[in-house]
Structures are given as C-alpha cells and as structure tokens.
Scaffold this active site. Structure first.
Site, PDB file in Angstrom:
ATOM      1  N   HIS A   1       0.816  -1.208   0.000  1.00 41.17           N
ATOM      2  CA  HIS A   1       0.000   0.000   0.000  1.00 41.17           C
ATOM      3  C   HIS A   1       0.852   1.261   0.000  1.00 41.17           C
ATOM      4  O   HIS A   1       2.009   1.242   0.419  1.00 41.17           O
ATOM      5  CB  HIS A   1      -0.919   0.021   1.229  1.00 41.17           C
ATOM      6  CG  HIS A   1      -1.872  -1.128   1.286  1.00 41.17           C
ATOM      7  ND1 HIS A   1      -2.221  -1.762   2.456  1.00 41.17           N
ATOM      8  CD2 HIS A   1      -2.543  -1.771   0.304  1.00 41.17           C
ATOM      9  CE1 HIS A   1      -3.067  -2.739   2.194  1.00 41.17           C
ATOM     10  NE2 HIS A   1      -3.279  -2.760   0.896  1.00 41.17           N
TER      11      HIS A   1
ATOM     12  N   LEU B   1       0.191  -0.532  21.568  1.00 42.27           N
ATOM     13  CA  LEU B   1      -1.119  -1.160  21.756  1.00 42.27           C
ATOM     14  C   LEU B   1      -1.128  -2.041  23.008  1.00 42.27           C
ATOM     15  O   LEU B   1      -2.110  -2.064  23.756  1.00 42.27           O
ATOM     16  CB  LEU B   1      -1.479  -1.984  20.518  1.00 42.27           C
ATOM     17  CG  LEU B   1      -1.892  -1.173  19.277  1.00 42.27           C
ATOM     18  CD1 LEU B   1      -1.862  -2.035  18.025  1.00 42.27           C
ATOM     19  CD2 LEU B   1      -3.273  -0.560  19.469  1.00 42.27           C
TER      20      LEU B   1
ATOM     21  N   ALA C   1      -1.413   0.103  25.995  1.00 44.69           N
ATOM     22  CA  ALA C   1      -2.739   0.712  26.135  1.00 44.69           C
ATOM     23  C   ALA C   1      -3.799  -0.292  26.574  1.00 44.69           C
ATOM     24  O   ALA C   1      -4.938   0.096  26.854  1.00 44.69           O
ATOM     25  CB  ALA C   1      -3.151   1.361  24.815  1.00 44.69           C
TER      26      ALA C   1
ATOM     27  N   ILE D   1      -4.916  -6.650  23.362  1.00 47.05           N
ATOM     28  CA  ILE D   1      -4.359  -8.004  23.383  1.00 47.05           C
ATOM     29  C   ILE D   1      -3.557  -8.182  22.102  1.00 47.05           C
ATOM     30  O   ILE D   1      -4.125  -8.257  21.003  1.00 47.05           O
ATOM     31  CB  ILE D   1      -5.477  -9.053  23.478  1.00 47.05           C
ATOM     32  CG1 ILE D   1      -6.328  -8.803  24.733  1.00 47.05           C
ATOM     33  CG2 ILE D   1      -4.907 -10.466  23.466  1.00 47.05           C
ATOM     34  CD1 ILE D   1      -7.667  -9.499  24.709  1.00 47.05           C
TER      35      ILE D   1
END
EC number: 2.3.3.8
Length: 608
Positions: A273, A292, A295, A298
C-alpha cells in the site's frame, strides 16, 4: 464519527461506474442472507440511462441506470450508501458530488491512487457534515447477514465458508482488503463469526481510521470483541492507542500490526500500500504493537499467534456469559450462471425484453399495475387506458377526456388526404386490412399529421424562453424552418378549423392553465398578418394543449415532459386516431367492391 451501525438488512446503495461482477456479487450476497429487497437500488453510469438486467437469486431484475448522481439520489431517496468504482482520476469529484447529496451517508471509494489533496478535502467535508468515507484504495466493508460493498469477502463460496451470511459477535477492521478476506476466515474458525468488517484502505490518508470504526463498534451491542489488523507506516494506530488509554473502548481488542520484518532491511521499504512503508521508529510495526500492548490491547507475539489470541479472547467471553450462542442457519443455494451450469443442467437464462407497462402473468392482465377487472368495474374509458399504457399513471378525468376528444376529432378527414388516399388505393388493389392500414400510416410525417411533436417542441422552447411571436417566427424563418402547427391548405382566417375551436373551447373550460395554447394563439395572430391561411392547425392545437395538459396536471416533471415530447407520444396520438379512419376506408372500399385504382391520364402533367 463514533455513533453505531452503518448498515442493516434494509440498507440500499447507489453503484457508480457500473461493473457487472461486483454488483452481481452484492445481489448474490443479498439472496444468501435472505434479504427481501436488493441492496443495489440504482446504478450511475455517466452519459447513459435505462436499465441493467441482473439476477436476484433465481429471478432477473431490472436495476435503473442514471446518467447523473443528482438524478439517482432523487430517484432513490432511501439509498444512503454510495459505492464508487470510478478511476482514481475521477473518484474524488464523483465522491464529493455524492457527499453533497443529503440522502448519502456513507461513501466507499474503491480506487487506489486518488490525489492526497483531494482525499483531505473529502475527509474534511465528510467530518463537517457527519458522513463516513471508507477508502480510498479499499475493497469496502460488510455487515454479516445484511449488506456488503462490492467485492468485499470475495466469492460466494468464501462468504459461506466464513459464515458471513449470518451475523457473529466480532467487529473487524483492517487497512488491507486482501488480508481482511483472510481474517474473516480466521475469525470464523475460532469464534462465532464476524458481525461487521471494514477495510479502511491502504492509502496514506484514509477517509475513516481504525479508531473511528473501533469506537463505532464499541457502541454496537451485538459486537462483543474487536479485532484490528494494522500495518507499518503512518500513525493511524496511535489514535486507537489514545482511545484505549482514555477508556473510550470497554470491549476486548485483539490487535496486530503487520510489517515487523521491515527491520531486516537496511533501507526504507515500500510494501503493497501507499501508506505501508517503513519510516521512523514511531511508524514501525514493533513500536505500534508495543504501544497497543501498553494501552491494554491483546497483542500476540507474532501474526501466526493472532488466531490463538482471538480464540482465547472469545472463549473467555463465552465463559463469562457475555456471548450468546449464534443460531446457525443453512444458506440458500445460489443458482449457477448459464455458462458454468450448462453441463450440470442448473441454468438461469436472461430475458431479452424489459416491460414496465403491462403484466399478464397473473389471473388477469394488469395495465400499469391496474387489474383489467378494475378498469372495467370503475368505468375507465379509452383515454384512461391510454394514460396507463402510455404514461404509466392514472391521469385526471379532464386529461383522459381531452385524449378521447383528440382521437375522435382526428379519426378521419375525408378520402382526399394522403393517408386515406394511400389506404384506398391499396385496398382496391386487393390487399389485406393490415397492408392497407400500414400503407396509409406510412404517409404520416412532417407534412401530414406528424407535426404535433414538432409543434409542441418549438412552441414549448419559444414560450419557455419568453420569445415574442415576432422573435419566434422570424427566427424560424432565418433557419429555413416552417413553423410546425401553423398553416392549412384549406382553412383560413375566415374559415377556421372547427376541430381547433372545439379543442380550445374544452381546454379553456377544463384545464387549470392554457399557457402554451395562448402562446400558440399569439403566434397565429402574428402569422395571419403575413398570410390568410397561416392559421393554427389541428397539429399545433393538439401540440400546444398537450403541453398544457402535461404541465397543468402536476403529475409530470420537466424532464418527463421533455422526454414525452422527444419520444413522439403526441404523434402517436394522431397515429392511433387516424388508424380508426384508415380502417374504415379499407372496409368501405372492400364493401363497395371497388376495382383496382388507376390514376387518369388527364390528371397528370407529362413533361420533359
């Protein structure tokens, strides 16, 4: 953005820049899900109109094709999704035009390579007007058992394997369309399936972000957990990190950012992309995955472990009683298309004619949806039947009465006019009724009975442009065009055509407005100052009064009126009426047993 569901089982879309396979796949998905109405309400193909024949299960349907976005939105006000298959060169302009339509709520842009500046404008407009853009460079999205965009989820076999024909409990969002298909399969293997899946697209600036859809999923009660598949490049995932840290998401999120292998390369690497390229540390897959984790998402140790992470998360929800068992359904079988079904004997063949005015498949024929018995029981006349079969609606009684008067007044005008003459000669030659009738009808044209449409066109154009009779007539003269509807070989100022007087009298007493007729009369006043026989003839009277009928009834749009005049409806009225007289002349000659006609020598000028 936030809010909740974008789609439902009743969602309908407008499809821009027709592509047969994606539209047919949408309709096959509809049938698979048991939808009652097709999800494609209309097709927009710039420069063309009509109908496109496609299959909805075993039945072939005609989907309207419109030339412009505005016309399509007006014709299908309940369609709130715009699926744009335009090329990258025109995708932005057509998408903006769609966003500006009040009925459109979601725009999906399939094209890759849309200029970033154009995309930014689309994003800004959509956010300012509470609308959603999916893409550019997207395969689209799907709500299982309800609605899908274009080629989302691939073939019907793949959709069945992924159990997308019925809703599950998982919300999924990714950048990659191709990987979304893989993940639908993965999710179906280890959970009860997808509820909604979105591929936001791989361009640098997506119309809606990963976090936009996760926050939206969080508000959908049927979604119990979310799966996110990001990729290296850009910082889109960090908006999701912030949402998690701020406690805006209270459902489990299983996430993975692809591209951890980029560190093996010594220089910047561009993956598939436009937005998937290795850059700074913050844009690396490792940094995003760690953010992630921090934060509260999982995040597995590798892509291979993603399936297990999804499975464990779902099983935990089941144990906690947060997921109710999904009732499995058996999807219907989609009929095979002709070419692939010939050998197996499973065939569906396309029709070759589209008809919208009558239907004889039931116990009795219907004219424009009105059963034959109702036509008789309610005392419909010939004018009413014409209004149904020609105009596809029931016109007011004064309109149908006017049509009947026109038919009566134009049924015949003696044996000397060209049409009757030809019919008489043909009948006397021993030909059959149809041949004699057609012989007379073929004389109808600009010089005999066929000037009604032209009269209507020119009178309408001149009246609508507020031309004075002088400007109109002299303008026609400069073009070398005789004014249709003006002039008669027999009638004059002192010997008016009684048919014209009767039509005008009826219209003045019954029509709500006679604007076009009055304009034709002013034109006649001017032409009579030039010659005594330049009177308004029956063609001009019918043409101008029919314009008043169409405009005054309030049942036709301006576009429909223009189309009626252009197609030749008004000349059709004369053809229908005069057929009565021509048939009469045929019967008359045969009843009188008239011999073969031969024109007398003395009536011919022989010259060199």
């Amino acid at each position: 953005m936030a809010t909740g569901q974008l789609f439902s089982r009743t969602t309908q879309a407008l499809f821009y820049n027709y592509k047969q396979l994606p539209v047919q796949r949408m309709l096959d998905f509809d049938f698979l899900c048991g939808r009652e109405t097709p999800s494609v309400a209309g097709i927009i193909n710039p420069g063309s109109e009509g109908f496109q024949k496609l299959f909805f299960g075993q039945e072939e349907i005609a989907i309207p094709v419109h030339a412009a976005i505005e016309a399509a939105c007006a014709a299908h006000p309940t369609a709130d999704v715009f699926i744009n298959f335009a090329s990258f060169r025109s995708a932005a302009a057509s998408s903006m035009a769609a966003l500006k339509q009040p009925t459109i709520k979601v725009v999906a842009i399939i094209a890759e390579g849309v200029p970033e500046s154009d995309t930014k404008q689309l994003i800004a407009y959509a956010r300012a007007n509470n609308k959603v853009v999916i893409g550019p460079a997207t395969v689209g999205g799907i709500q299982a058992g309800a609605f899908k965009i274009g080629d989302t989820a691939g073939t019907i076999d793949n959709i069945i394997q992924c159990k997308l024909y019925r809703p599950g409990s998982v919300g999924f969002v990714s950048k990659s369309g191709g990987m979304s298909n893989e993940m639908y399969n993965t999710v179906a293997r280890v959970t009860d399936g997808i509820y909604e899946g979105i591929a936001i697209g791989g361009d640098v600036f997506p119309g809606s972000t990963l976090s936009d859809h996760i926050l939206r999923f969080n508000n959908i009660p049927q979604i119990k957990m979310m799966v996110v598949l990001g990729e290296l490049g850009g910082r889109d995932e960090y908006s999701l990190v912030e949402a998690l840290k701020e406690g805006k998401v209270n459902k489990p999120v299983v996430a993975w950012v692809s591209g951890t292998c980029a560190r093996l390369f010594k220089s910047e690497v561009q993956f598939g992309h436009a937005g998937a390229k290795s850059g700074g540390e913050m844009e690396s897959a490792q940094a995003k995955n760690q953010a992630l984790i921090d934060a509260g998402a999982i995040v597995p140790t590798s892509f291979e472990a993603l399936e297990s992470a999804i499975k464990e998360t779902f099983e935990k929800l089941v144990e906690e009683g947060k997921v109710s068992p999904i009732k499995e359904v058996i999807p219907p079988q989609i009929p095979e298309d002709l070419n692939s079904a010939i050998k197996s004997g499973k065939v569906r063949a396309p029709t070759h004619i589209i008809s919208t005015i009558s239907d004889d498949r039931g116990e009795e024929p219907c004219y424009a949806g009105v059963p034959m018995s109702s036509i008789i029981e309610q005392g419909y006349g010939v004018g009413d039947v014409i209004s149904l079969l020609w105009f596809k609606r029931s016109l007011p009684r004064y309109c149908t009465k006017f049509i009947e008067i026109c038919i009566m007044l134009c049924a015949d005008h003696g044996p000397c006019v060209s049409g009757a003459h030809n019919t008489i000669v043909t009948a006397r030659a021993g030909k059959d009724l149809v041949s004699s009738l057609v012989s007379g009808l073929l004389t109808i044209g600009p010089r005999f009975g066929g000037a009604i449409d032209d009269a209507a066109r020119y009178f309408k154009d001149a009246c609508d442009r507020n031309l004075t009779p002088y400007e109109f007539v002299e303008g026609m003269k400069k073009k070398g065009i005789r004014v249709p509807g003006i002039g008669h070989r027999i009638k004059s100022r002192d010997n008016r055509d009684k048919r014209v007087e009767l039509l005008q009298k009826f219209a003045r007493s019954n029509f709500p407005s006679v604007k076009y007729m009055e304009y034709a009369v002013t034109v006649e006043t001017y032409t009579l100052s030039k010659a005594n026989n330049l009177v308004l003839n029956v063609d001009g009277a019918i043409g101008s009064l029919f314009l008043d009928l169409l405009a005054g009834s309030g049942m036709f749009t301006k576009q429909e009126i223009d189309e009626i005049v252009q197609i030749g409806y008004l000349n059709g009225l004369f053809v229908l009426a005069r057929s009565i007289g021509l048939i009469g002349h045929t019967f008359d000659q045969k009843r009188l047993k008239q011999p073969l006609y031969r024109h007398p020598w003395e009536d011919v000028l022989y010259t060199k």
